[in-house]
Write a protein that holds these residues in place. Structure first.
Motif, PDB file in Angstrom:
ATOM      1  N   GLN A 144      -0.094   9.441  -9.448  1.00 40.54           N
ATOM      2  CA  GLN A 144       1.301   9.441  -9.913  1.00 40.54           C
ATOM      3  C   GLN A 144       2.271   9.468  -8.737  1.00 40.54           C
ATOM      4  O   GLN A 144       3.277   8.744  -8.720  1.00 40.54           O
ATOM      5  CB  GLN A 144       1.559  10.661 -10.811  1.00 40.54           C
ATOM      6  CG  GLN A 144       0.667  10.761 -12.045  1.00 40.54           C
ATOM      7  CD  GLN A 144       1.102   9.846 -13.167  1.00 40.54           C
ATOM      8  OE1 GLN A 144       2.006   9.042 -13.003  1.00 40.54           O
ATOM      9  NE2 GLN A 144       0.430   9.933 -14.295  1.00 40.54           N
ATOM     10  N   LYS A 145       1.970  10.289  -7.734  1.00 42.93           N
ATOM     11  CA  LYS A 145       2.840  10.391  -6.555  1.00 42.93           C
ATOM     12  C   LYS A 145       2.891   9.058  -5.798  1.00 42.93           C
ATOM     13  O   LYS A 145       3.954   8.636  -5.327  1.00 42.93           O
ATOM     14  CB  LYS A 145       2.316  11.496  -5.620  1.00 42.93           C
ATOM     15  CG  LYS A 145       2.456  12.913  -6.188  1.00 42.93           C
ATOM     16  CD  LYS A 145       3.854  13.454  -5.949  1.00 42.93           C
ATOM     17  CE  LYS A 145       4.006  14.887  -6.466  1.00 42.93           C
ATOM     18  NZ  LYS A 145       3.212  15.849  -5.703  1.00 42.93           N
ATOM     19  N   ALA A 146       1.729   8.417  -5.653  1.00 44.70           N
ATOM     20  CA  ALA A 146       1.688   7.118  -4.963  1.00 44.70           C
ATOM     21  C   ALA A 146       2.480   6.068  -5.734  1.00 44.70           C
ATOM     22  O   ALA A 146       3.209   5.256  -5.149  1.00 44.70           O
ATOM     23  CB  ALA A 146       0.238   6.667  -4.779  1.00 44.70           C
ATOM     24  N   LEU A 147       2.384   6.102  -7.067  1.00 41.44           N
ATOM     25  CA  LEU A 147       3.108   5.133  -7.898  1.00 41.44           C
ATOM     26  C   LEU A 147       4.620   5.329  -7.812  1.00 41.44           C
ATOM     27  O   LEU A 147       5.385   4.370  -7.860  1.00 41.44           O
ATOM     28  CB  LEU A 147       2.659   5.243  -9.357  1.00 41.44           C
ATOM     29  CG  LEU A 147       1.311   4.629  -9.717  1.00 41.44           C
ATOM     30  CD1 LEU A 147       0.941   4.935 -11.162  1.00 41.44           C
ATOM     31  CD2 LEU A 147       1.324   3.116  -9.502  1.00 41.44           C
ATOM     32  N   ALA A 190       0.827  -1.204   0.000  1.00 43.91           N
ATOM     33  CA  ALA A 190       0.000   0.000   0.000  1.00 43.91           C
ATOM     34  C   ALA A 190       0.868   1.264   0.000  1.00 43.91           C
ATOM     35  O   ALA A 190       1.925   1.295   0.632  1.00 43.91           O
ATOM     36  CB  ALA A 190      -0.921  -0.001   1.218  1.00 43.91           C
ATOM     37  N   GLU A 191       0.416   2.269  -0.743  1.00 43.21           N
ATOM     38  CA  GLU A 191       1.094   3.568  -0.757  1.00 43.21           C
ATOM     39  C   GLU A 191       0.058   4.676  -0.841  1.00 43.21           C
ATOM     40  O   GLU A 191      -1.031   4.483  -1.381  1.00 43.21           O
ATOM     41  CB  GLU A 191       2.048   3.684  -1.950  1.00 43.21           C
ATOM     42  CG  GLU A 191       3.328   2.886  -1.818  1.00 43.21           C
ATOM     43  CD  GLU A 191       4.250   3.370  -0.716  1.00 43.21           C
ATOM     44  OE1 GLU A 191       4.001   4.458  -0.142  1.00 43.21           O
ATOM     45  OE2 GLU A 191       5.242   2.668  -0.423  1.00 43.21           O
ATOM     46  N   LYS A 192       0.441   5.870  -0.313  1.00 46.04           N
ATOM     47  CA  LYS A 192      -0.451   7.021  -0.367  1.00 46.04           C
ATOM     48  C   LYS A 192       0.146   8.107  -1.254  1.00 46.04           C
ATOM     49  O   LYS A 192       1.369   8.173  -1.429  1.00 46.04           O
ATOM     50  CB  LYS A 192      -0.694   7.579   1.038  1.00 46.04           C
ATOM     51  CG  LYS A 192      -1.486   6.634   1.929  1.00 46.04           C
ATOM     52  CD  LYS A 192      -1.700   7.225   3.306  1.00 46.04           C
ATOM     53  CE  LYS A 192      -2.520   6.267   4.182  1.00 46.04           C
ATOM     54  NZ  LYS A 192      -2.699   6.804   5.546  1.00 46.04           N
ATOM     55  N   GLY A 193      -0.738   8.942  -1.811  1.00 43.63           N
ATOM     56  CA  GLY A 193      -0.271  10.048  -2.635  1.00 43.63           C
ATOM     57  C   GLY A 193      -1.194  11.252  -2.487  1.00 43.63           C
ATOM     58  O   GLY A 193      -2.391  11.098  -2.256  1.00 43.63           O
ATOM     59  N   GLU A 194      -0.604  12.439  -2.617  1.00 43.65           N
ATOM     60  CA  GLU A 194      -1.389  13.670  -2.528  1.00 43.65           C
ATOM     61  C   GLU A 194      -1.192  14.473  -3.804  1.00 43.65           C
ATOM     62  O   GLU A 194      -0.065  14.655  -4.272  1.00 43.65           O
ATOM     63  CB  GLU A 194      -0.933  14.502  -1.318  1.00 43.65           C
ATOM     64  CG  GLU A 194      -1.649  15.843  -1.212  1.00 43.65           C
ATOM     65  CD  GLU A 194      -1.007  16.763  -0.173  1.00 43.65           C
ATOM     66  OE1 GLU A 194      -1.191  17.987  -0.276  1.00 43.65           O
ATOM     67  OE2 GLU A 194      -0.312  16.249   0.738  1.00 43.65           O
ATOM     68  N   GLY A 195      -2.311  14.932  -4.387  1.00 45.17           N
ATOM     69  CA  GLY A 195      -2.247  15.749  -5.592  1.00 45.17           C
ATOM     70  C   GLY A 195      -2.729  17.162  -5.299  1.00 45.17           C
ATOM     71  O   GLY A 195      -3.782  17.339  -4.669  1.00 45.17           O
ATOM     72  N   HIS A 196      -1.954  18.140  -5.735  1.00 47.33           N
ATOM     73  CA  HIS A 196      -2.304  19.536  -5.458  1.00 47.33           C
ATOM     74  C   HIS A 196      -2.254  20.320  -6.770  1.00 47.33           C
ATOM     75  O   HIS A 196      -1.238  20.298  -7.483  1.00 47.33           O
ATOM     76  CB  HIS A 196      -1.313  20.111  -4.428  1.00 47.33           C
ATOM     77  CG  HIS A 196      -1.536  21.560  -4.159  1.00 47.33           C
ATOM     78  ND1 HIS A 196      -0.499  22.446  -4.000  1.00 47.33           N
ATOM     79  CD2 HIS A 196      -2.681  22.301  -4.039  1.00 47.33           C
ATOM     80  CE1 HIS A 196      -0.992  23.652  -3.783  1.00 47.33           C
ATOM     81  NE2 HIS A 196      -2.309  23.590  -3.812  1.00 47.33           N
ATOM     82  N   LEU A 225      -3.309   3.597  -2.631  1.00 42.40           N
ATOM     83  CA  LEU A 225      -3.266   2.445  -3.534  1.00 42.40           C
ATOM     84  C   LEU A 225      -3.025   1.182  -2.714  1.00 42.40           C
ATOM     85  O   LEU A 225      -2.080   1.124  -1.917  1.00 42.40           O
ATOM     86  CB  LEU A 225      -2.139   2.599  -4.560  1.00 42.40           C
ATOM     87  CG  LEU A 225      -2.464   3.355  -5.865  1.00 42.40           C
ATOM     88  CD1 LEU A 225      -2.986   4.728  -5.594  1.00 42.40           C
ATOM     89  CD2 LEU A 225      -1.238   3.393  -6.773  1.00 42.40           C
ATOM     90  N   LEU A 226      -3.869   0.164  -2.927  1.00 43.14           N
ATOM     91  CA  LEU A 226      -3.761  -1.105  -2.190  1.00 43.14           C
ATOM     92  C   LEU A 226      -3.691  -2.266  -3.178  1.00 43.14           C
ATOM     93  O   LEU A 226      -4.447  -2.288  -4.158  1.00 43.14           O
ATOM     94  CB  LEU A 226      -4.991  -1.317  -1.287  1.00 43.14           C
ATOM     95  CG  LEU A 226      -5.283  -0.235  -0.241  1.00 43.14           C
ATOM     96  CD1 LEU A 226      -6.688  -0.420   0.318  1.00 43.14           C
ATOM     97  CD2 LEU A 226      -4.270  -0.306   0.881  1.00 43.14           C
TER      98      LEU A 226
END
Length: 616
Positions: free
Chosen positions: A518-521, A417-423, A441-442
């Motif tokens: 994209q950030k999580a990937l 699992a990963e997290k991402g933030e879009g601004h 993302l899981l």
């Protein structure tokens, strides 16, 4: 045929065209499985049989080509039991073999049916069974009675008492067993010489269901989202499924299976999923490329209509006052792609228009424009599929295109699992656009595709922007991050989003959603997957060792080998990337006598040495 009208849909057997089988089985009431009297159950026959099992379609079997050298009706029965798990029950047995095959013995009427070859089988003569075949007939008739008597009380009582079962009672018992999917009546013949065709058509009317045998169809009401049953009756409100569209110079055709009600020329209907109105301009009964115009059609019929502007394969059409959403068709993912370039700039628009039409007609064909190279990338189910697309572009649309070498349609997934933030915060056209989105993302092993789950509430963000966030997330998943391969076996949770009154917009939310993924990937451990194919090869015994060695070099996993006549069968799994153009290789290794068929099985991680190629 007699007092009945039979709608026939003939589907290709090749696995590259599995969509044709899938959509046909979705709308048909019954099916006939055609098996080669020499080859028996082949790999692609097995695939189609499983599809029919999925849709619970009652079926008959026809063993064809019994006039060929090496044909064996009884070997095919054994192959059906072993490979399909079916319960084949012969209602006829062949009389004569190979070039002397001209007749079948009807086990129900206990008659010999001889097909006159001067009239190419159109005349059928009925005779008493010769004494030398009578013993075999009685033996197989006893097996037939034993298999079907339990499905009819009267037949069972007569069978237990040792009495003769009249033909109508026996047919009724066979019909009940067929409709319950417990047995498969088997016929035999040679279609090229019209041997056995009339009894087969009679069998369709005796044993396969008529539309009214299916009591009702289930659907979802678009407003209440409740499951609703609609009776399959001409008196019920109109309901149909669009199962195929075809480009036509005289007006694009949409093929419909009508489940209830009546459809008339000029009638206005509702495309339930798209909430758009359509008007029927013409209705046709189709016979190959011939068409017969009719004014109306009713429940149970399959027709082609002209005039639908918004309807594509899988759409539900209904009476505007009684909408119902039928289960949509599902098609497998593409496994192979190739790049296309128009010969000239002027041809590009024509090529795009042609590809758009082809992908609308064929749901297993996809195309997209590669942002980096400017090429059009066309994806399909196999090399033959793409070869035919290339041919159609030239023959039907008169568009010439340069075509690249076919490539494997790789996929990718994540292992943790990963997290991402879009601004997104930018001034566009004198107006500030703002959005912030958080995603997680899981890994999701059971999900064939990426599953998007939104937990954004209307308190966080107004409802009008929810679709834009999801659109941005799905776009990023399709574009595949740095590697560019679509992502599967993953769940994306849109956890929260930030809103600013007067500044937040759909453009901003789509961009922020995409950036969050994209950030999580970028942080995730990404695994590249390649398509694994289930294969079956046939090769003469003399070349068996060489073929096995060659397949092992190509990372094949051989699961089963066997003999079919003089040919050695090899079945197993192999990565698609290792067997591009393998038909040519196999012919070279076996002096033209070997063959291979393949179909998609699953996606699996590429080996470490292959993964090195994808290191960024």
């Amino acid at each position: 045929w007699g007092e009945y009208r039979i709608n026939l849909i003939d589907t290709p057997g090749h696995v590259d065209f599995t969509a044709e089988v899938e959509r046909s089985l979705r709308v048909l009431d019954g099916a006939i499985g055609v098996f080669c009297g020499v080859g028996g159950v082949e790999a692609q026959s097995e695939t189609v049989w499983r599809q029919a099992d999925k849709y619970k379609v009652p079926r008959l079997a026809f063993v064809n080509k019994l006039d060929r050298v090496g044909a064996d009706f009884y070997r095919v029965l054994g192959s059906m039991r072993r490979r399909l798990g079916a319960n084949p029950v012969p209602v006829q047995i062949p009389c004569g073999a190979e070039k002397n095959f001209l007749a079948v013995i009807d086990l129900i009427e206990k008659k010999l049916l001889v097909f006159d070859q001067e009239s190419m089988g159109s005349k059928v003569e009925c005779h008493e069974v010769p004494p030398e075949q009578a013993v075999e007939m009685e033996e197989w008739r006893e097996k037939l009675l034993d298999a079907v008597a339990e499905f009819d009380d009267q037949a069972l009582a007569l069978f237990l008492d040792g009495q003769e079962i009249p033909a109508p009672v026996l047919r009724r018992a066979i019909r009940q067993g067929t409709l319950a999917l417990k047995i498969t009546p088997v016929f035999g013949g040679a279609a090229l010489r019209n041997i056995g065709i009339q009894p087969l058509l009679d069998g369709v009317t005796y044993y396969l269901p008529a539309p009214e045998n299916n009591k009702a169809v289930n659907g979802i009401h678009p407003n209440s989202h409740q499951r609703v049953e609609r009776p399959l009756s001409p008196k019920a409100p109109f309901l149909a499924l669009a199962f195929k569209s075809a480009t036509d110079p005289h007006g694009d055709l949409t093929y419909l299976r009508i489940y209830s009600g009546r459809l008339n020329v000029g009638m206005q209907i509702l495309n339930v999923g798209k909430e758009s109105r359509e008007r029927i301009q013409k209705i046709f009964l189709m016979h190959a490329n011939e068409r017969q115009a009719v004014e109306s059609a009713s429940a149970g019929e399959i027709v082609a209509v002209v005039g639908l502007k918004h309807t594509i394969t899988g759409d539900s059409l209904a009476d505007p006052h009684h909408p119902l959403l039928l289960e949509a068709l599902r098609f497998p993912d593409t496994v192979i792609s190739m790049a296309m370039e128009p010969k000239s700039i002027a041809d590009r628009d024509r090529l795009v228009a042609a590809l758009s039409k082809l992908t609308r007609d064929d749901p297993t064909l996809q195309w997209k424009s590669d942002r980096e190279t400017g090429q059009l990338v066309v994806s399909g189910m196999g090399e033959l599929h793409l070869e035919i697309v290339k041919d159609l572009l030239l023959r039907e649309f008169h568009v010439e295109a340069r075509v690249g070498t076919p490539r494997v349609a790789y996929r990718q997934t994540i292992t943790q699992a990963e997290k991402g933030e879009g601004h997104f915060e930018r001034q566009i056209g004198g107006k500030m656009h703002f959005a912030r989105v958080w995603v997680q993302l899981l890994p999701e092993e059971r999900a064939e595709k990426a599953v998007v789950e939104s937990r954004v509430t209307r308190d966080m963000v107004p409802l009008e922007f929810h679709g834009a966030i999801e659109e941005g997330v799905r776009g990023a998943i399709e574009s595949g991050g740095a590697l560019g391969f679509p992502i599967i076996k993953v769940r994306i949770i849109i956890g929260k989003a930030e809103h600013r009154q007067g500044e937040s917009s759909s453009i901003a939310y789509a961009a922020a959603g995409s950036e969050a993924v994209q950030k999580a990937l970028e942080k995730a451990v990404v695994v590249v997957l390649w398509p694994i194919m289930r294969f079956e090869t046939q090769t003469p015994e003399a070349y068996y060792g060489g073929i096995v060695n060659d397949l092992n070099k190509r990372r094949a996993v051989i699961r089963e080998t066997g003999l079919q006549g003089e040919m050695r069968l090899i079945r197993g799994l192999v990565p698609l990337a290792e067997v591009f153009g393998y038909t040519t290789v196999l012919r070279s290794l076996t002096q033209g006598r070997g063959s291979i068929s393949m179909e998609p099985e699953s996606y699996a991680p590429v080996p470490p040495e292959v993964a090195e190629r994808f290191r960024i």
